[in-house]
Design a protein around this motif. Sequence first.
Motif, PDB file in Angstrom:
ATOM      1  N   ASP A  40      -6.139  -1.782  -4.669  1.00 64.56           N
ATOM      2  CA  ASP A  40      -5.560  -2.349  -3.458  1.00 64.56           C
ATOM      3  C   ASP A  40      -6.639  -3.206  -2.779  1.00 64.56           C
ATOM      4  OD1 ASP A  40      -4.041  -2.925  -1.244  1.00 64.56           O
ATOM      5  OD2 ASP A  40      -3.472  -0.848  -0.827  1.00 64.56           O
ATOM      6  N   SER A  89       0.831  -1.208   0.000  1.00 64.71           N
ATOM      7  CA  SER A  89       0.000   0.000   0.000  1.00 64.71           C
ATOM      8  C   SER A  89       0.865   1.257   0.000  1.00 64.71           C
ATOM      9  CB  SER A  89      -0.934   0.016   1.205  1.00 64.71           C
ATOM     10  OG  SER A  89      -1.843  -1.065   1.135  1.00 64.71           O
ATOM     11  N   GLN A 134      -7.107   0.662  -0.242  1.00 64.92           N
ATOM     12  CA  GLN A 134      -7.530  -0.481   0.563  1.00 64.92           C
ATOM     13  C   GLN A 134      -8.668  -0.086   1.503  1.00 64.92           C
ATOM     14  OE1 GLN A 134      -4.129  -1.963   2.631  1.00 64.92           O
ATOM     15  NE2 GLN A 134      -5.052  -3.929   3.090  1.00 64.92           N
ATOM     16  N   GLY A 190      -3.005  -2.569   6.509  1.00 69.99           N
ATOM     17  CA  GLY A 190      -4.409  -2.982   6.537  1.00 69.99           C
ATOM     18  C   GLY A 190      -4.621  -4.328   7.224  1.00 69.99           C
TER      19      GLY A 190
HETATM   20 MG   LIG Z   1      -2.069  -2.699   2.361  1.00 70.82          MG
END
Ligand SMILES: [Mg+2]
Length: 508
Positions: free
Chosen positions: A172, A49, A91, A411
């Motif tokens: 993402d 990310s 994300q 995440g």
């Molecule tokens: Mg990520």
Amino acid sequence: MNPQAQPPLLQMLQIHKAFSGVAVLRAVDFTVQRGEVHALVGENGAGKSTLIKILGGVHQEYRGHVLLDGRAVRFRSPREAEAHGIAVIHQELALIPHLSVAENLFLAREPTGRTGLLDRRAMHRAAAAVLQQHLGLQLDVSRPVADLPLGTRQLIEIAKALGHHATLLVMDEPTSALSETEAARLFAAIRQLRAGGVGIVYISHKLEEIYALADRITVLRDGQLVGTAAAGDLPPKHLVQWMVGREIEQLFPKHAAIPGPERLRVAGLCLADPRTGRWLLEDVSLHVRAGEIVGLAGLTGSGASELLGAIYGRYGAPPRGAIFVNGQRQTRVSPRAALHSGLALLTNDRQASGLVLPMSVLHNLSLSTLDRCRRGGLLSRRRERERCGPYVQKMNLRGPALTAPVTALSGGNQQKVVLARGLLSEPSILLLDEPTRGIDVAAKADIYALLNELTAAGLAILLITSELPELLALSDRILVLHRGRIIAEFQRGAATQEIILHAAMGGA
Ligand SMILES: [Mg+2]
Ligand SMILES: Nc1ncnc2c1ncn2[C@@H]1O[C@H](COP(=O)(O)OP(=O)(O)OP(=O)(O)O)[C@@H](O)[C@H]1O
């Protein structure tokens, strides 16, 4: 080198990035060609990310070079990246909940009429067209997005990016909240864009998806490039090895449940949609015994998430039906009462109801069990750490210090925090809605092992997961929901992915 050759669509060269002096990307090279789907994979916290946030103008402080069509660029804002034909689906969804679907789709570029005023009707028409054209989605675009299920919100986010006519599209984990059918629509859209010459960066932890879509795969590990290969040259086994630096012996550990006493019973439960009055759940009955994992399968709109919410008291007392915990009928139905009687709920929407974003990792972990971290009435940091430490370890929670804000976690690591918090309340009944969303393969194996350990010790689990292999491997029994009703039940081993899907579509 052939001087006539067209430069690649995107070149990221020797990218370095640090947060407060800690390097999270080191000398990363990444190239995308026109008309290719390039999968970017790696464990939670590997830096995926972060790399695409540099590309998308979100992070402006970094070392290295970004070239678009061979020309050096350096974006100072997401808007600048967008103006260069780069569309990013991040994300964490970035829709504004109280605005309508149409307003979200046209945020900051609303069509204006001849008078220069906002032309709401034109906007609604355009919004409906974008959703229909790209994703075959029919929707009342005047509704606020907060009213829509997570999967639909994710599709809107995707449609928003597709509506930009980008030359480079970055996704993402776009399917983290999508059902199989929704994901299939997205894949069709991706293939169409690829055929039209768009370059696509695709981040996912789902190996099946990666191999279904990707032309090339790049793997990051601990912020460094492990390698780039054609998808056909990198079998899944090697891919996993590249990701985690070792082989994974057993993704699903053996699970032998010896069910104990009944922990949870739901009898004739009904729940109405407050907006339309239509039944979201109709006459649902089920039970879960100690040591059991009962899986809930269902497509979007099946009512599975609402069922977990209703059991946890999120909607107050149900209009009809009863909930029994450890044999006791619940008279007060509220999240507070649920927590008190030993239930824990992990929602599928970690941003809206899972994490308190500005607070520290540690605080997010101990949030619902603060009373157990007190010493003489005062909150004891040491006690907090002692309680949280083992879970941090078991889940392999990685990232900055526990005192850092939870937003500094990747995440997948944020998802682990939500799960760990649920476990810290030492529930006797655990309600899990997509517990491994966004979690990498190695960490998934750790979590499965942990769930096994907990059920062996007598925990009862009600589990929703859209990943069918996971559902099949973990569940002792599987209940299939369709339009708010339980329409099929399977014992462990009696179902296959096809059978479950068939039933979930209403063809029991
Ligand atoms: Mg990520
Ligand atoms: N704002 C931030 N402040 C401090 N550290 C950060 C910040 N954002 C990310 N990091 C750290 O950078 C590293 C890479 O995170 P990143 O979000 O890029 O991982 P990822 O590969 O996308 O993982 P996941 O699969 O879990 O989404 C992690 O160690 C993370 O904790």
